[in-house]
Design a protein around this motif. Structure first.
Motif, PDB file in Angstrom:
ATOM      1  N   GLN A   1      41.212 -44.759 132.302  1.00  0.00           N
ATOM      2  CA  GLN A   1      39.852 -44.643 132.814  1.00  0.00           C
ATOM      3  C   GLN A   1      39.080 -43.587 132.032  1.00  0.00           C
ATOM      4  O   GLN A   1      39.636 -42.608 131.550  1.00  0.00           O
ATOM      5  CB  GLN A   1      39.852 -44.325 134.307  1.00  0.00           C
ATOM      6  CG  GLN A   1      40.579 -43.066 134.736  1.00  0.00           C
ATOM      7  CD  GLN A   1      40.441 -42.835 136.248  1.00  0.00           C
ATOM      8  OE1 GLN A   1      39.333 -42.873 136.798  1.00  0.00           O
ATOM      9  NE2 GLN A   1      41.564 -42.602 136.910  1.00  0.00           N
TER      10      GLN A   1
ATOM     11  N   PHE B   1      50.467 -55.902 137.146  1.00  0.00           N
ATOM     12  CA  PHE B   1      49.867 -54.697 136.584  1.00  0.00           C
ATOM     13  C   PHE B   1      50.854 -53.974 135.682  1.00  0.00           C
ATOM     14  O   PHE B   1      52.030 -53.816 136.012  1.00  0.00           O
ATOM     15  CB  PHE B   1      49.414 -53.767 137.713  1.00  0.00           C
ATOM     16  CG  PHE B   1      48.988 -52.409 137.250  1.00  0.00           C
ATOM     17  CD1 PHE B   1      47.706 -52.190 136.775  1.00  0.00           C
ATOM     18  CD2 PHE B   1      49.882 -51.342 137.248  1.00  0.00           C
ATOM     19  CE1 PHE B   1      47.312 -50.930 136.326  1.00  0.00           C
ATOM     20  CE2 PHE B   1      49.510 -50.088 136.814  1.00  0.00           C
ATOM     21  CZ  PHE B   1      48.217 -49.884 136.346  1.00  0.00           C
TER      22      PHE B   1
ATOM     23  N   ILE C   1      43.986 -54.539 143.002  1.00  0.00           N
ATOM     24  CA  ILE C   1      45.325 -54.891 142.557  1.00  0.00           C
ATOM     25  C   ILE C   1      46.174 -55.143 143.792  1.00  0.00           C
ATOM     26  O   ILE C   1      46.464 -54.229 144.555  1.00  0.00           O
ATOM     27  CB  ILE C   1      45.956 -53.766 141.701  1.00  0.00           C
ATOM     28  CG1 ILE C   1      45.005 -53.326 140.588  1.00  0.00           C
ATOM     29  CG2 ILE C   1      47.293 -54.219 141.123  1.00  0.00           C
ATOM     30  CD1 ILE C   1      44.651 -54.401 139.611  1.00  0.00           C
TER      31      ILE C   1
ATOM     32  N   VAL D   1      50.608 -49.157 140.383  1.00  0.00           N
ATOM     33  CA  VAL D   1      49.453 -48.292 140.089  1.00  0.00           C
ATOM     34  C   VAL D   1      49.739 -46.871 140.541  1.00  0.00           C
ATOM     35  O   VAL D   1      49.528 -45.907 139.798  1.00  0.00           O
ATOM     36  CB  VAL D   1      48.177 -48.827 140.771  1.00  0.00           C
ATOM     37  CG1 VAL D   1      46.999 -47.892 140.478  1.00  0.00           C
ATOM     38  CG2 VAL D   1      47.866 -50.243 140.310  1.00  0.00           C
TER      39      VAL D   1
ATOM     40  N   LEU E   1      46.834 -48.583 133.272  1.00  0.00           N
ATOM     41  CA  LEU E   1      45.379 -48.447 133.298  1.00  0.00           C
ATOM     42  C   LEU E   1      44.964 -47.183 132.572  1.00  0.00           C
ATOM     43  O   LEU E   1      45.725 -46.225 132.464  1.00  0.00           O
ATOM     44  CB  LEU E   1      44.843 -48.437 134.735  1.00  0.00           C
ATOM     45  CG  LEU E   1      45.215 -47.293 135.692  1.00  0.00           C
ATOM     46  CD1 LEU E   1      44.394 -46.029 135.453  1.00  0.00           C
ATOM     47  CD2 LEU E   1      45.051 -47.735 137.142  1.00  0.00           C
TER      48      LEU E   1
ATOM     49  N   THR F   1      43.712 -58.242 129.610  1.00  0.00           N
ATOM     50  CA  THR F   1      43.071 -56.947 129.836  1.00  0.00           C
ATOM     51  C   THR F   1      41.700 -57.182 130.456  1.00  0.00           C
ATOM     52  O   THR F   1      41.066 -58.223 130.237  1.00  0.00           O
ATOM     53  CB  THR F   1      42.912 -56.143 128.538  1.00  0.00           C
ATOM     54  OG1 THR F   1      42.037 -56.859 127.636  1.00  0.00           O
ATOM     55  CG2 THR F   1      44.261 -55.921 127.861  1.00  0.00           C
TER      56      THR F   1
ATOM     57  N   VAL G   1      39.788 -44.614 140.679  1.00  0.00           N
ATOM     58  CA  VAL G   1      40.875 -45.410 141.255  1.00  0.00           C
ATOM     59  C   VAL G   1      41.186 -44.869 142.649  1.00  0.00           C
ATOM     60  O   VAL G   1      41.278 -43.660 142.852  1.00  0.00           O
ATOM     61  CB  VAL G   1      42.135 -45.358 140.371  1.00  0.00           C
ATOM     62  CG1 VAL G   1      43.237 -46.221 140.976  1.00  0.00           C
ATOM     63  CG2 VAL G   1      41.816 -45.803 138.943  1.00  0.00           C
TER      64      VAL G   1
ATOM     65  N   VAL H   1      38.633 -49.336 140.570  1.00  0.00           N
ATOM     66  CA  VAL H   1      39.845 -50.089 140.888  1.00  0.00           C
ATOM     67  C   VAL H   1      40.404 -49.617 142.226  1.00  0.00           C
ATOM     68  O   VAL H   1      40.466 -48.413 142.492  1.00  0.00           O
ATOM     69  CB  VAL H   1      40.921 -49.914 139.784  1.00  0.00           C
ATOM     70  CG1 VAL H   1      42.262 -50.485 140.236  1.00  0.00           C
ATOM     71  CG2 VAL H   1      40.465 -50.584 138.486  1.00  0.00           C
TER      72      VAL H   1
ATOM     73  N   THR I   1      40.057 -49.577 132.483  1.00  0.00           N
ATOM     74  CA  THR I   1      40.603 -50.735 131.775  1.00  0.00           C
ATOM     75  C   THR I   1      42.015 -51.006 132.261  1.00  0.00           C
ATOM     76  O   THR I   1      42.867 -50.117 132.261  1.00  0.00           O
ATOM     77  CB  THR I   1      40.608 -50.495 130.258  1.00  0.00           C
ATOM     78  OG1 THR I   1      39.252 -50.309 129.815  1.00  0.00           O
ATOM     79  CG2 THR I   1      41.206 -51.688 129.518  1.00  0.00           C
ATOM     80  N   LEU I   2      42.239 -52.239 132.677  1.00  0.00           N
ATOM     81  CA  LEU I   2      43.530 -52.669 133.193  1.00  0.00           C
ATOM     82  C   LEU I   2      44.255 -53.514 132.161  1.00  0.00           C
ATOM     83  O   LEU I   2      43.636 -54.357 131.497  1.00  0.00           O
ATOM     84  CB  LEU I   2      43.339 -53.500 134.469  1.00  0.00           C
ATOM     85  CG  LEU I   2      42.620 -52.811 135.631  1.00  0.00           C
ATOM     86  CD1 LEU I   2      42.306 -53.834 136.728  1.00  0.00           C
ATOM     87  CD2 LEU I   2      43.469 -51.681 136.202  1.00  0.00           C
TER      88      LEU I   2
ATOM     89  N   THR J   1      38.121 -54.736 132.143  1.00  0.00           N
ATOM     90  CA  THR J   1      37.526 -53.438 132.449  1.00  0.00           C
ATOM     91  C   THR J   1      36.601 -53.572 133.653  1.00  0.00           C
ATOM     92  O   THR J   1      35.798 -54.501 133.735  1.00  0.00           O
ATOM     93  CB  THR J   1      36.742 -52.890 131.242  1.00  0.00           C
ATOM     94  OG1 THR J   1      37.641 -52.726 130.137  1.00  0.00           O
ATOM     95  CG2 THR J   1      36.120 -51.540 131.565  1.00  0.00           C
TER      96      THR J   1
END
Length: 384
Positions: free
Chosen positions: A130, A125, A6, A160, A128, A144, A280, A150, A136-137, A146
């Motif tokens: 997880q 963004f 991202i 984020v 999210l 969207t 992440v 990330v 999944t974003l 996955t």
């Protein structure tokens, strides 16, 4: 393995290149509709040169850069307070000590190097989630996707990070800054020397770029950020404020088209205690945004890419473990640099005559060994 990054800034693009080199499927998501380089010029230190060398990008990037031999800190009259040369980096570490480059040239070179890596523009963004299956974003445009993992490289105002660490503290450093780039340089200016002038009016930096251009910055103390009187400063105001400094400060401001003068407050990110959040990982300014006083903001984001590549090569099966190891090796280093840079800015921005005289006297007494120790610290890629 699929990884989403991202943010398409320096850290995000460099990390995408590093991961693609070791066979990882990477996609980049950028909030803006087009990639515009933030800022004007940038100076990158020897550790960034080494990192780009490890990634095979050194020559392509240096083709647009202007290497330095000297960095000098000057007083209001233009006399040297302290000076460091970059020959130690060349002799000891076999790298260029530092170089300047226009951000647009750096970004263009990195974009050319990402080749077939998917880059999705206009994807801001949103959130999210997880679980064991991945991350999944969700983006503001409704898209969207996955991924297995990330990387958040979306800058100091990272959306984020805001979801993961909502109590993050962004700090105002106590001064505001203007930046600009000229098309030509005043006659007699050494293209291999960068300078900073420390005066009661503030700080003025002169950084020669390739092609006879000059990147400059000017910092002024302000008790609070976003003050209207500075937000509305014109080129004429800058000339009035800094016009008493030694030549060629006024000439450089005068050579700069007003539309190319950028303004922003100097801020950083209070050091975090955690970078890894399951699948992440925070990198770049999203993880360790710092003031520009040590010239390490972008350098540390570039280091992130090299360290992550190295750790994945060592532990290729479980990136959650890699993220934890990344946090363990990176946090101590980036925290130290964030704090040193913040403190150095306070010292450089001293405005009281007595403090200025004392500071300048102490800096003149600094032995060359201090510069060598600083170089050793910056170049300690094993600690990185």
């Amino acid at each position: 393995m699929k990884i989403a990054i991202i943010g398409g800034g320096i850290a995000g693009l460099t990390t995408a290149i590093a991961l693609r080199q070791i066979g990882i499927n990477v996609s980049i998501y950028e909030a803006n509709q087009e990639l515009r380089p933030a800022g004007a010029g940038i100076a990158l230190a020897a550790n960034a040169v080494k990192a780009f060398e490890l990634l095979g990008l050194r020559d392509k990037i240096l083709a647009h850069g202007n290497p330095f031999e000297l960095f000098s800190i000057l007083n209001k009259q233009g006399k040297i307070i302290t000076e460091s040369n970059h020959f130690a980096a060349v002799e000891k570490y076999k790298v260029i000590g530092s170089f300047s480059i226009h951000r647009s040239d750096l970004q263009k070179t990195l974009l050319e190097a990402i080749e077939d890596i998917p880059l999705y523009l206009g994807h801001q963004f949103l959130t999210l989630t997880q679980n064991n299956e991945g991350v999944t974003l969700v983006f503001r445009n409704g898209h969207t996707a996955t991924f297995d993992y990330v990387l958040a490289a979306d800058g100091i105002h990272s959306a984020v990070r805001q979801q993961l660490v909502p109590d993050t503290k962004i700090r105002y450093a106590g001064y505001t800054c203007w930046r600009g780039v000229t098309d030509t340089a005043p006659s007699g200016l050494n293209p291999k020397q960068a300078t900073e002038t420390w005066a009661s009016e503030g700080r003025f930096g002169i950084v020669p770029l390739q092609g006879g251009r000059i990147y400059w910055f000017a910092c002024v103390n302000a008790p609070t950020g976003d003050e209207p009187r500075f937000r509305n400063f014109s080129k004429t105001d800058l000339l009035r404020h800094f016009g008493q400094l030694h030549a060629p400060v006024a000439q450089i401001i005068g050579l700069t088209p007003e539309k190319r003068i950028l303004h922003n407050d100097i801020i950083d990110l209070k050091p975090l205690r955690q970078l890894a959040y399951g699948k992440v990982l925070l990198i770049g300014d999203a993880a360790h945004a710092m003031t520009p006083n040590m010239g390490q903001g972008a350098c540390q984001g570039i280091e992130d890419a090299v360290v992550l590549q190295r750790l994945i090569r060592q532990y290729p099966t479980d990136l959650s473990e890699v993220f934890q190891k990344f946090e363990a090796v990176r946090l101590p280093r980036t925290t130290t640099i964030v704090n040193r840079s913040f403190t150095l800015g306070k010292i450089a921005q001293a405005s009281q005559p007595g403090l200025i005289a004392l500071r300048n006297a102490l800096f003149r007494l600094m032995p060359a060994s201090m510069n060598n120790r600083q170089l050793d610290f910056i170049m300690d890629m094993n600690a990185a």
